[in-house]
Enzyme design. Sequence first.
Site, PDB file in Angstrom:
ATOM      1  N   LYS A   1      -6.553 167.181  92.349  1.00  0.00           N
ATOM      2  CA  LYS A   1      -5.449 166.480  91.693  1.00  0.00           C
ATOM      3  C   LYS A   1      -5.352 166.873  90.228  1.00  0.00           C
ATOM      4  CE  LYS A   1      -5.267 162.536  94.784  1.00  0.00           C
ATOM      5  NZ  LYS A   1      -5.678 161.165  95.008  1.00  0.00           N
TER       6      LYS A   1
ATOM      7  N   SER B   1      -3.511 156.464  97.392  1.00  0.00           N
ATOM      8  CA  SER B   1      -3.842 156.800  96.007  1.00  0.00           C
ATOM      9  C   SER B   1      -2.629 156.770  95.086  1.00  0.00           C
ATOM     10  CB  SER B   1      -4.526 158.145  95.939  1.00  0.00           C
ATOM     11  OG  SER B   1      -3.610 159.141  96.290  1.00  0.00           O
TER      12      SER B   1
END
Length: 815
Positions: free
Chosen positions: A732, A689
């Site tokens: 996140k 990611s």
Amino acid sequence: MVNQPSNPIDSMDEKKLPLLALRGMIVFPYTVTPLDVGRERSVHALEEAMVQDRLIVLAAQTEARIADPDPEDLFRIGTLAEIKQLLKMPEGQLKVLVEGIRRVKIADFVQEDPYFEVVVEELPEVALPETAEEDPEIEALMRSVIDHFSQYVKLSKKLPAEVLIAIEDIDEPDRLADNIAAQLSVALEVKQNLLSIVDPRDRLEELLVVISKELEILELERRIHLRVRKQMDKSQKEYYLREQIKAIQKELGEHDTSSEVDEYREKIRKAKMPKEAREKAESELARLQRMPPMAAEAVVVRNYLDWLTGLPWNKKTEDRLDVEEAARILDEDHYGLEKVKERILEFLAVRQLTNRTKGPILCLVGPPGVGKTSLAQSIARSMQRKFVRFSLGGVRDEAEIRGHRRTYVGALPGKVIQSIRKAGSSNPVILLDEIDKMTSDFRGDPSSALLEVLDPEQNSNFGDHYLEVTYDLSDVFFITTANVLANIPAPLRDRMEVISIAGYTDEEKLEIAKRHLIPKQTEAHGLKEDQIQISDNTILKLISGYTREAGVRSLERAIASVCRKAAREVVQGHSTPIRVSVTSLESMLGRPRYHRSKAETDHKVGVVTGLAFTQFGGDILSIEITVVPGKGKLILTGQLGDVMKESAQAAFSYIRSIAKLLGIPEDFHEHNDIHIHVPEGAVPKDGPSAGIALTTALASALTNRPVRGDLAMTGEVTLRGRVLPIGGVKEKILAAYRADIRKVLLPKENAKDLEDVPKNIQRRLKIELVDTMDEVLRHALLPLPKVEAEEREPNLSFIPKNEGNGWVERPHEPQ
Ligand code: ADP
């Protein structure tokens, strides 16, 4: 020589003499005997004798119990005796000492009253040598008799040893025979018989027979006595030893085996085990019974029996299957977590409707301190089941789940059976913590054992190595927790219903602290609610300055420290309530450990803030890239996982493919080395990611254009520059929010995940959804600073200098 006693009476013929009837005794010639006399006739006889020449005939009654005997009741052979002494006692009683002179035969009774008067006949004399020496036969007889008699004395123990001395001095056979006869304790008839034998030789012979018989009897008696004593000694000895064992066992803190066996028997009965287990327990108990109590093996068997009988084979708590009540309890114990609670309630409802214990296992996934354990506890509370938890973190040995075989020293059942015993019911809620932290090695794979525990098809016959008998786990409600779903072994994951818990925002943490953590900790520290006041600002400072986490575990610890300090102040007499302010925090807990920087205004070249999803929740990730002259090497340093290295390669290739567009020489890699570094230490930064972040950093480094400092990004990138979705969106974004980021770039395909992100956070953070790398660079790269730009190498001068923060247009899109 004739055997004539030396007394004055020469002839008794025709002489009338008084007679004394003896009861139960014989007086032999040559012996002195005391007599107690009380019967009237006897007293008269004695008185008569006294006035005459003190001589009296003593004859025994045939039956001692006759009080007033007739002449027929008396033996005809008696003893002529001389009265040696006579003492008058009170009440007409007399004490007499008589000495036997010789045996006589009663010829006639002259009178019967007031006393017996008799005429006696001399008994024929028997010629015998004066002393034994002259006749060896007599000598032999005498010795033999003495010999026998001395044995008799020894054995009978009734006669004093001095008797023997007196006897051994006698050398006349007649006297010896009578003296010995007088000493024997034999029946009256036997004695009378001895008295009536006139010939001393015959008498000695008879005496030998009598004594031999007596000796035999005595010997028999002795043996019987000995046997009895031996028996008694033995049982006494056993008794004594037993008592000693008891005392020793007591000292050692052990108890008597017999009562122990009874105890176990009772325990087995009470445990209500299934047949298989009961039979096993009984056979082990039989084994125990045969073992010496101190044997090492006995300890093993005892332990085993304790385990078998200690398990709740047949004990169950009754379930409360009430979804409304469960909802109430979940709300009472937890703030927020609406979606999670809803999922849990749905899960419980399905269970209730299908009335099945079989079904998927609940798995709560999320960073530490988000309430996984406490949710599980609430589930147990709402169902009114017992709750036990054990951690699988670090479990690498199958035996920890399934137990060791009993042959191992110190073997125990596995954690599952231990938990069941701890719970004390066969249907508890068992929480298997950190199921993602299990490892496997040569000792066997714990996950396969766990599979057997969790699989509803198999766990009704769960076999623990230690127990050796199966235990039914099908009523147990298993809940598992994990930090990261990806680390759970796939076969286990298949059987689980996963509920993710992402982490909390500062506002949520504030509410959790106010509603749950502070009341809980004040109470735990013995403080009353009104004794401590912590303002909202203080709590927020605790959250931002003293903790950096997705959950609230550190926050709870920090609050506990504050409560400790406050408790001390209360005890020291400070006025209450103790007010904890932002400023007093510093004196209580020291300086804040974390500083949340304000929005980073410092835009740097080659530095990009990425967002990572770790087992502790979301985190920010700083990626640095510099370009140095070299030969096109890609240097990777810092904590980069394999996947991330691949991402770096991909980013490198992608940038090469668009070098022209970026306005950098296409052969830039031939003259430059590229150094990628991820400085932020400990967190493992695996996962693709970081793709767009790496690419952006590389573009920035090569073009020398700075990256916006208040921007963070996450997303995977393809070689053609497409941005792909990633996981852990909420975590996140929360991490970005905590780090005071202003703008977050997120893959467009992750738009759906924004539902989970609290609205207030979405308002404060600008979230841009991006689809291509073009868009990413457009958002991230700032124009080249003017002064620097002029000084720059011409190969980078293609970048439009006066454009805002945009990205160069694609060449096929004409200006
Ligand atoms: P985990 O098992 O996820 O690591 P815990 O269940 O141990 O976390 O939670 C840590 C502490 O935080 C517990 O005291 C728990 O009660 C509390 N807690 C966590 N989430 C919440 C919440 N939403 N509401 C109230 N308390 C919470």
